[in-house]
Design an enzyme around this catalytic site. Structure first.
Site, PDB file in Angstrom:
ATOM      1  CG  HIS A  14      -1.766   1.199   1.376  1.00 13.35           C
ATOM      2  ND1 HIS A  14      -3.104   1.216   1.080  1.00 13.35           N
ATOM      3  CD2 HIS A  14      -1.468   2.471   1.768  1.00 13.35           C
ATOM      4  CE1 HIS A  14      -3.590   2.426   1.267  1.00 13.35           C
ATOM      5  NE2 HIS A  14      -2.611   3.210   1.699  1.00 13.35           N
ATOM      6  CD  GLU A  15       1.560   3.648   3.693  1.00 12.42           C
ATOM      7  OE1 GLU A  15       1.786   4.738   3.117  1.00 12.42           O
ATOM      8  OE2 GLU A  15       0.480   3.423   4.288  1.00 12.42           O
TER       9      GLU A  15
ATOM     10  CG  HIS B  89       0.341   6.365  -0.685  1.00 11.22           C
ATOM     11  ND1 HIS B  89      -0.753   6.983  -1.249  1.00 11.22           N
ATOM     12  CD2 HIS B  89      -0.125   5.756   0.441  1.00 11.22           C
ATOM     13  CE1 HIS B  89      -1.827   6.747  -0.490  1.00 11.22           C
ATOM     14  NE2 HIS B  89      -1.466   6.005   0.534  1.00 11.22           N
TER      15      HIS B  89
ATOM     16  CG  HIS C  37       0.331   9.038  -7.014  1.00 18.00           C
ATOM     17  ND1 HIS C  37      -0.743   9.445  -6.260  1.00 18.00           N
ATOM     18  CD2 HIS C  37       0.140   9.598  -8.232  1.00 18.00           C
ATOM     19  CE1 HIS C  37      -1.540  10.196  -7.009  1.00 18.00           C
ATOM     20  NE2 HIS C  37      -1.029  10.301  -8.203  1.00 18.00           N
TER      21      HIS C  37
HETATM   22 ZN   LIG Z   1      -2.715   5.266   2.009  1.00 17.47          ZN
END
Ligand SMILES: [Zn+2]
Length: 712
Positions: free
Chosen positions: A497-498, A501, A504
């Site tokens: 998940h991290e 980011h 991105h």
């Molecule tokens: Zn998040």
């Protein structure tokens, strides 16, 4: 003028503590390393050179420099142009941005009393600083002049977006109001900021005071010996020696409710949580909430909106409360139907266990855990040996990124870090071009905020010729020396998940820092991260990283199947409690700016849930109004829906991959080109639609949560 924005993940609540600290020595130092741009590779933060005493002078100089730059833009006798106004604004405040980034890195992940003291002193000053920029009439007039001529200007699309971005921001902050309106708004902003801080502090105190204290270990039957011992120690620390204390966490449901066999203890613990901030004492938040809600109604009226939500949602992907409610409305029936089926299983389990009482909210987790064990037989301790942190990172997270995007990673040990557990990797394009730095700080420390997050140490910008420097921070248990760090599957998911980011941020390719990377709307920002979670269970990726640390054996299919099957367990309940909170949030912020203020928090809450058909005795909202930190103090007002909205996007985007051959280099490139590299350079709804070829569809989300039948 880049405003600092963390990416907070769903379970992360950051709260500030009121710790006494030593007085800062306010000596302005000519060698303050924050005054100059870093000379390290990628201009990364010189953690080895920065002293704590450098921060305050750097904040002060940073604010003064930015104010000077902003004033000279506003007072410029030349007619406003894109260059002399908007580009000039982007170039202002670089020192302040640098200080903020270094300071936030430390206060979030490696803090101490002294840094907390500086943080408290700086917060109101930084807020007033921002107000004085965004309510500057002359500055706004220049932006407005350019905005009105936008059709005639020869600008590229990102530059046009920058004009729209600033114009909207100024207007939303009240820059277009007459002086009387501005004065009223400033006053209300100040009052709201004070009340929000008060709310956080009340809540912290309420949770502390609300902890459940019991007399005997028998009342805690069901908890492990270590947990009971920890409860004894916690009681001792709180001056209740000889008793046992269960501390409250932020959500309505408490972890121990899963294990506590004594129904009376469960009931007491639940009540302690549910009423924590409603006890008529100094920690009772209800009066405070009523005033904050009234202030928001009043602000919406001054700004010319029917309600606060309509004002707040303008710059989000959803854009209007109608869109949010239509979205939530599609989820509610499916979530309720699944929750009803789960309730049937739970009631049956209750009866088999000879418990004939009605189903109460404090029964749910306890019996759900029994159902889970019976149906899925998933044992954490059998899984963990396959998830070694280092392998999950290099052979899983990095490997998936290489397969999809072609990028590679190499550890660097020559760069300063703020703590010895922090590791640094340099990231390279497929052709070997150096592109970024990636820091990771995975182990739990008691001077680190809870949860997990991503942040930028340096923001990518073509204007400044900067490449991204990014950090991922988590709270995984640190092993004893010589042992490998073993993760739960939840931890593995968090890591993916991290890193979503991080991607991105890594692929950002913008000219203007304000539009770069993760600087996007809240209801979009969790999409790339939640999307990246899907690769954790992709069979190619999984086989590459999930190997037993002792035997080297690849994780057996039977365990993988168990993990997959368990993923949709209890999702009716989980979605319903989330939706109840999201609906509550919307109801508070849909109060008409013309109506009189609410006078009874509990009655309002009850009606709000009832009106939305989501008042279910055994599924209370994930957060109740009186302890809903997200909406009263953490910036998620009329925004709690954003997590579910982004979830719709992530499952829908992953469905595109499934339809197009999954883990393939060309698929990754397309996602990078059309989403991950685009920051906020275009309208986000248009960006998504271009990638997907249509509007987002909610069906993949419903299927993945197991709310409707369909492939996982
Ligand atoms: Zn998040």
């Amino acid at each position: 003028m880049k405003q600092h924005l963390f990416v907070f993940c769903i379970f992360l609540i950051v709260s500030s503590c009121n710790m006494p600290g030593k007085a800062p020595d306010n000596i302005s130092d000519a060698t303050n390393p924050l005054f100059e741009e870093s000379t390290l590779p990628y201009h990364t933060i010189p953690f080895d050179k920065i002293k704590e005493s450098d921060f305050e002078p750097a904040f002060e100089k940073g604010m003064a420099d930015e104010m000077k730059a902003v004033d000279s833009i506003a007072q410029n006798p030349a007619a406003p142009t894109f260059e002399n106004t908007l580009v000039a604004l982007e170039k202002s405040g670089q020192l302040l941005d640098r200080v903020n980034k270094a300071f936030n890195a430390l206060t979030s992940a490696n803090t101490n009393d002294h840094l907390q003291k500086i943080q408290e002193a700086m917060a109101p000053q930084l807020a007033a600083h921002s107000d004085s920029i965004y309510m500057n009439t002359r500055l706004y007039q220049r932006v407005d002049t350019i905005y009105k001529k936008l059709g005639q200007l020869q600008l590229d699309s990102e530059s046009r977006r920058l004009v729209e971005y600033y114009h909207q921001k100024f207007v939303m902050n009240g820059a277009a109001l007459p002086d009387s309106g501005k004065a009223q708004l400033k006053k209300l902003n100040a009052e709201e900021a004070t009340l929000s801080t008060k709310f956080s502090n009340q809540l912290l105190a309420a949770a502390k005071a609300g902890a459940l204290v019991v007399k005997s270990p028998e009342e805690l039957a069901g908890l492990s010996d270590a947990e009971i011992q920890a409860a004894g120690e916690a009681a001792k620390k709180a001056n209740h020696e000889g008793y046992y204390l269960l501390a409250l966490i932020n959500t309505t449901q408490q972890p121990a409710l899963q294990s506590l066999r004594n129904r009376d203890t469960r009931k007491d613990l639940f009540e302690a949580s549910w009423t924590r901030a409603e006890r008529g004492d100094s920690n009772d938040t209800r009066k405070n909430i009523l005033r904050i809600a009234a202030i928001r109604q009043e602000k919406a009226r001054i700004l010319g909106f029917a309600d606060y939500a309509s004002w707040k949602l303008q710059d989000q992907m959803a854009k209007t409360p109608q869109a949010v409610n239509a979205f939530l409305g599609k989820l509610v029936p499916a979530a309720l139907a699944k929750a009803a089926a789960e309730a049937t299983d739970i009631k049956a389990m209750k009866l088999r266990e000879k418990d004939t009482s009605g189903l109460a909210p404090y029964d749910w987790d306890f019996y759900a855990e029994k159902v889970r064990k019976e149906k899925y037989d998933l044992d954490e301790s059998a899984i963990k040996p396959y998830f070694v942190l280092d392998s999950v990172l290099k052979n899983g997270v990095f490997y998936a990124a290489t397969r999809l995007y072609g990028i590679t990673f190499k550890e660097r040990t020559d760069l300063p870090v703020y703590q010895e557990d922090v590791k640094v990797y340099e990231v390279f394009e497929q052709d070997g071009t150096p592109m970024a730095l990636f820091y990771c700080d995975y182990f739990k420390r008691d001077n680190k905020n809870g949860g997990a997050w991503m942040d930028n140490f340096v923001t990518q910008s073509k204007l400044f010729h900067t490449k991204p420097v990014i950090v991922n921070v988590c709270n995984f248990a640190k092993p004893v020396k010589g042992q490998p760090a073993l993760l739960s599957f939840d931890d593995v998911t968090t890591m993916f998940h991290e890193f979503g980011h991080a991607l991105h941020g890594l692929f950002a390719s913008q000219t203007y820092p304000s539009l770069s990377g993760t600087s996007v709307a809240r209801d979009f920002v969790e999409m790339p991260s939640q999307f990246n979670e899907h690769w954790a269970l992709d069979s190619t990726v999984l086989k590459h990283y999930a190997r037993n640390h002792k035997t080297g054996e690849i994780i057996p299919q039977v365990l993988v199947d168990k993990i997959r099957n368990a993923a949709t367990f209890n999702q009716g309940y989980a979605m319903t409690e989330l939706l109840a909170a999201a609906k509550l949030d919307m109801q508070w912020h849909l109060l008409s700016s013309r109506d009189s203020a609410v006078t009874d928090v509990d009655a309002f809450e009850q009606q709000a849930l009832q009106k939305n058909g989501i008042l279910i005795s055994y599924i209370p909202p994930r957060y109740r109004s009186s302890y809903f930190l997200h909406i009263w103090a953490n910036g998620y007002s009329a925004g709690y829906y954003a997590y579910s909205w982004a979830e719709m996007l992530d499952h829908d985007a992953y469905a595109w991959f499934t339809e197009n051959g999954g883990l393939k280099r060309e698929n990754g490139q397309r996602f990078r080109d059309m989403i991950l590299s685009r920051g906020n350079s275009e309208d986000l709804a248009a960006l998504y639609k271009a990638f997907r070829g249509r509007e987002p569809d909610i069906t993949p989300l419903l299927q993945n949560r197991g709310l409707i039948p369909g492939k996982k």
